[in-house]
Design a protein around this motif. Structure first.
Motif, PDB file in Angstrom:
ATOM      1  N   ALA A   1       0.836  -1.206   0.000  1.00 54.04           N
ATOM      2  CA  ALA A   1       0.000   0.000   0.000  1.00 54.04           C
ATOM      3  C   ALA A   1       0.875   1.263   0.000  1.00 54.04           C
ATOM      4  CB  ALA A   1      -0.939  -0.013   1.209  1.00 54.04           C
TER       5      ALA A   1
ATOM      6  N   SER B   1       2.348   1.574  -3.503  1.00 52.07           N
ATOM      7  CA  SER B   1       1.316   1.966  -4.478  1.00 52.07           C
ATOM      8  C   SER B   1       0.955   3.430  -4.310  1.00 52.07           C
ATOM      9  CB  SER B   1       0.074   1.094  -4.305  1.00 52.07           C
ATOM     10  OG  SER B   1       0.386  -0.247  -4.581  1.00 52.07           O
TER      11      SER B   1
ATOM     12  N   PHE C   1     -10.867   4.449  -8.280  1.00 55.06           N
ATOM     13  CA  PHE C   1     -11.881   3.439  -8.004  1.00 55.06           C
ATOM     14  C   PHE C   1     -13.242   3.913  -8.500  1.00 55.06           C
ATOM     15  CE2 PHE C   1      -8.845   2.267  -4.579  1.00 55.06           C
ATOM     16  CZ  PHE C   1      -8.696   0.928  -4.900  1.00 55.06           C
TER      17      PHE C   1
ATOM     18  N   VAL D   1     -23.389  -1.473  -9.521  1.00 57.86           N
ATOM     19  CA  VAL D   1     -24.249  -2.566  -9.048  1.00 57.86           C
ATOM     20  C   VAL D   1     -24.564  -3.551 -10.171  1.00 57.86           C
ATOM     21  CG1 VAL D   1     -25.316  -1.170  -7.242  1.00 57.86           C
ATOM     22  CG2 VAL D   1     -26.388  -1.260  -9.498  1.00 57.86           C
TER      23      VAL D   1
ATOM     24  N   GLU E   1     -21.372  -8.674 -12.851  1.00 61.77           N
ATOM     25  CA  GLU E   1     -20.132  -8.734 -13.642  1.00 61.77           C
ATOM     26  C   GLU E   1     -20.403  -9.166 -15.080  1.00 61.77           C
ATOM     27  OE1 GLU E   1     -16.075  -9.554 -11.328  1.00 61.77           O
ATOM     28  OE2 GLU E   1     -17.352 -11.315 -11.407  1.00 61.77           O
TER      29      GLU E   1
ATOM     30  N   ILE F   1     -18.846  -7.179 -18.889  1.00 52.39           N
ATOM     31  CA  ILE F   1     -17.610  -7.753 -19.431  1.00 52.39           C
ATOM     32  C   ILE F   1     -17.154  -7.008 -20.682  1.00 52.39           C
ATOM     33  CG2 ILE F   1     -16.707  -9.800 -20.603  1.00 52.39           C
ATOM     34  CD1 ILE F   1     -18.297 -11.486 -18.580  1.00 52.39           C
TER      35      ILE F   1
ATOM     36  N   LEU G   1     -15.760  -3.548 -19.861  1.00 45.80           N
ATOM     37  CA  LEU G   1     -14.435  -3.593 -19.229  1.00 45.80           C
ATOM     38  C   LEU G   1     -13.354  -3.888 -20.272  1.00 45.80           C
ATOM     39  CD1 LEU G   1     -15.238  -5.614 -15.962  1.00 45.80           C
ATOM     40  CD2 LEU G   1     -15.184  -3.127 -16.274  1.00 45.80           C
ATOM     41  N   ALA G   2     -13.660  -4.817 -21.161  1.00 48.24           N
ATOM     42  CA  ALA G   2     -12.686  -5.169 -22.197  1.00 48.24           C
ATOM     43  C   ALA G   2     -12.455  -3.980 -23.121  1.00 48.24           C
ATOM     44  CB  ALA G   2     -13.178  -6.383 -22.990  1.00 48.24           C
TER      45      ALA G   2
ATOM     46  N   VAL H   1      -7.819  -2.486 -16.040  1.00 43.83           N
ATOM     47  CA  VAL H   1      -9.095  -2.408 -15.320  1.00 43.83           C
ATOM     48  C   VAL H   1      -9.316  -3.711 -14.560  1.00 43.83           C
ATOM     49  CG1 VAL H   1     -11.562  -1.965 -15.480  1.00 43.83           C
ATOM     50  CG2 VAL H   1     -10.011  -0.998 -17.199  1.00 43.83           C
ATOM     51  N   GLY H   2      -9.416  -3.595 -13.251  1.00 43.16           N
ATOM     52  CA  GLY H   2      -9.754  -4.756 -12.424  1.00 43.16           C
ATOM     53  C   GLY H   2     -11.178  -4.647 -11.942  1.00 43.16           C
ATOM     54  N   CYS H   3     -11.826  -5.798 -11.775  1.00 46.22           N
ATOM     55  CA  CYS H   3     -13.208  -5.812 -11.283  1.00 46.22           C
ATOM     56  C   CYS H   3     -13.270  -6.726 -10.063  1.00 46.22           C
ATOM     57  CB  CYS H   3     -14.144  -6.312 -12.386  1.00 46.22           C
ATOM     58  SG  CYS H   3     -15.879  -6.362 -11.858  1.00 46.22           S
ATOM     59  N   TYR H   4     -13.720  -6.168  -8.934  1.00 46.53           N
ATOM     60  CA  TYR H   4     -13.669  -6.894  -7.665  1.00 46.53           C
ATOM     61  C   TYR H   4     -15.050  -6.936  -7.007  1.00 46.53           C
ATOM     62  CZ  TYR H   4      -8.894  -5.928  -8.760  1.00 46.53           C
ATOM     63  OH  TYR H   4      -7.706  -5.841  -9.443  1.00 46.53           O
ATOM     64  N   PRO H   5     -15.694  -8.104  -7.049  1.00 38.16           N
ATOM     65  CA  PRO H   5     -16.998  -8.222  -6.375  1.00 38.16           C
ATOM     66  C   PRO H   5     -16.798  -8.051  -4.879  1.00 38.16           C
ATOM     67  CG  PRO H   5     -16.480 -10.175  -7.719  1.00 38.16           C
ATOM     68  CD  PRO H   5     -15.246  -9.373  -7.607  1.00 38.16           C
TER      69      PRO H   5
ATOM     70  N   ARG I   1     -16.506  -3.384  -7.391  1.00 39.76           N
ATOM     71  CA  ARG I   1     -15.594  -2.247  -7.409  1.00 39.76           C
ATOM     72  C   ARG I   1     -14.686  -2.379  -8.621  1.00 39.76           C
ATOM     73  NH1 ARG I   1     -11.365  -1.340  -2.590  1.00 39.76           N
ATOM     74  NH2 ARG I   1     -10.491  -3.141  -3.642  1.00 39.76           N
TER      75      ARG I   1
ATOM     76  N   LYS J   1     -11.268  -0.983 -10.508  1.00 44.63           N
ATOM     77  CA  LYS J   1     -10.050  -0.208 -10.276  1.00 44.63           C
ATOM     78  C   LYS J   1      -9.391   0.049 -11.617  1.00 44.63           C
ATOM     79  CE  LYS J   1      -5.912   0.249  -7.505  1.00 44.63           C
ATOM     80  NZ  LYS J   1      -5.059  -0.310  -6.439  1.00 44.63           N
TER      81      LYS J   1
END
Lengths: 246, 246
Positions: free
Chosen positions: A27, A30, A176, A180, A183, A187, A190-191, A201-205, A213, A215
């Motif tokens: 952290a 980063s 961030f 809602v 995912e 898709i 995001l791609a 791009v990260g996707c975090y349930p 979320r 990122k």
């Protein structure tokens, strides 16, 4: 700047200790725009530590190694780093004085107790290294070329990192976003965002927060902002946390 | 049995997420007598994941890979494991039925919401792998040779590991001892214990508990007990936690 972390210690590999040091360092780095590319936990084995330090020192801009710098027989990290760079272990004026000063403080605090400390062993660092001394711990850390060796005890680690924190800097920035949408329904967006803009791009349930979320990370501020703006529209995202009502 | 853990995900390397999965798995494996030899966190990069899976699959009895098995573009773990073993991705009856059953349950729970799921993509696993399906998550895990691929969401990981937990077993046993002696005063005893008996001895200062915790690990019960008995005497140790009064 790309950095690797090596956290040394059997206690990490047996699950006795949660690796909060790695998380804290990751952290901090980063926040400074540095990309952490590897976090590796390995046992207190001198040859293995030396081999991995050598490998990561070649592959990354800097390596931070934590843990195993004390004086009990299972602490072999500093010697292993010396091996990695073919250095002898030496005692410097700075490290000897630091250990003696810390010992004096401990003896003053606990006058009735005998501390049978081998100052030379405690103060030894790889020849030609830059010692990292703090008031937090006995054994000094050190820097050998691009490898930073730090204590494993969290308070000592933090004090030690702060003495060199300014040496870590990079140009990675993140934002961030929250959505809602399931995912599966985003898709394609995001791609497309990752393709259109120079971003990851990260996707975090997050089940507790009841959202996904996103990122977005980039080294270029304009790319970051453009990708975020695009995702706000195309992934039904929000800049502030949202919660599913389904 | 010697096992390596690979935890995949940019969120671990940026310090956004504490690696509780690695800690949980390490503790579960240690409880079963298994030696965890490496814990490695790497980014969501397909080539890097494939390379490290290949390396660790050769070096250890088993590898557990967690994270990045979903369907968003940053989830590339299963494809990377397929790459590591030169396998195609395929959909099996078991994985298709599992995804369809889970989807039906979700749609029943949230009838007003549309889920635009590509079932084939979600159900794809490396050809010839053994799928690991649970009721906890959508995307299945799998086993390819000695590599176990599991979800990164903690509840899903736990449910998945429990389907194969019996496949992990070893003969490593540990005992904890406690001492209020300063580390410096027991160095010789720790070294001698490790030399006399076929054991590893770790020494962990715990400032909050105000003692040093010793961990003795062995694969032979007699060696373990003999070393512990010797340390109780020679390192002024105790089988139950103690606290410094200095």
């Amino acid at each position: 700047m790309e950095v690797a972390l090596i956290t040394v210690g059997d206690e990490l590999l047996s699950g006795d200790t949660v690796n909060t040091n790695a998380n804290w360092l990751a952290a901090e780095l980063s926040d400074r725009g540095v990309a952490v590319k590897r976090i590796l936990s390995i046992p207190d084995e001198r040859a293995e530590i030396a081999a991995r330090v050598r490998e990561y020192a070649d592959d990354f801009d800097a390596v931070i190694v934590t843990g195993g710098i004390g004086s009990t027989p299972d602490d072999v990290t500093v010697e292993a780093v010396a091996d990695a760079f073919d250095r002898e272990m030496v005692v410097t004026d700075l490290t000897r004085e630091s250990v003696e000063r810390r010992l004096a403080a401990i003896r003053e605090r606990v006058p009735d107790r005998e501390f049978d400390v081998d100052v030379a062993a405690e103060a030894a660092v790889p020849a030609g290294s830059r010692p990292l001394v703090t008031e937090a711990g006995l054994a000094p850390g050190c820097v050998v070329e691009n490898v930073y060796v730090m204590p494993g005890i969290p308070d000592e680690l933090k004090a030690t990192f702060e003495t060199v924190g300014d040496e870590f800097a990079g140009d990675r920035r993140s934002r961030f976003l929250y959505t809602v949408e399931p995912e599966s329904n985003i898709i394609a967006a995001l791609a497309e965002a990752a393709e259109r803009f120079d971003v990851a791009v990260g996707c975090y349930p997050d089940r507790e927060a009841a959202h996904n979320r996103l990122k977005v990370t980039a080294t270029d501020d304009d790319a970051l902002d453009a990708a975020a703006a695009w995702l706000l529209e195309n992934a039904n995202a929000s800049e502030t946390p949202v919660s599913r009502d389904w």
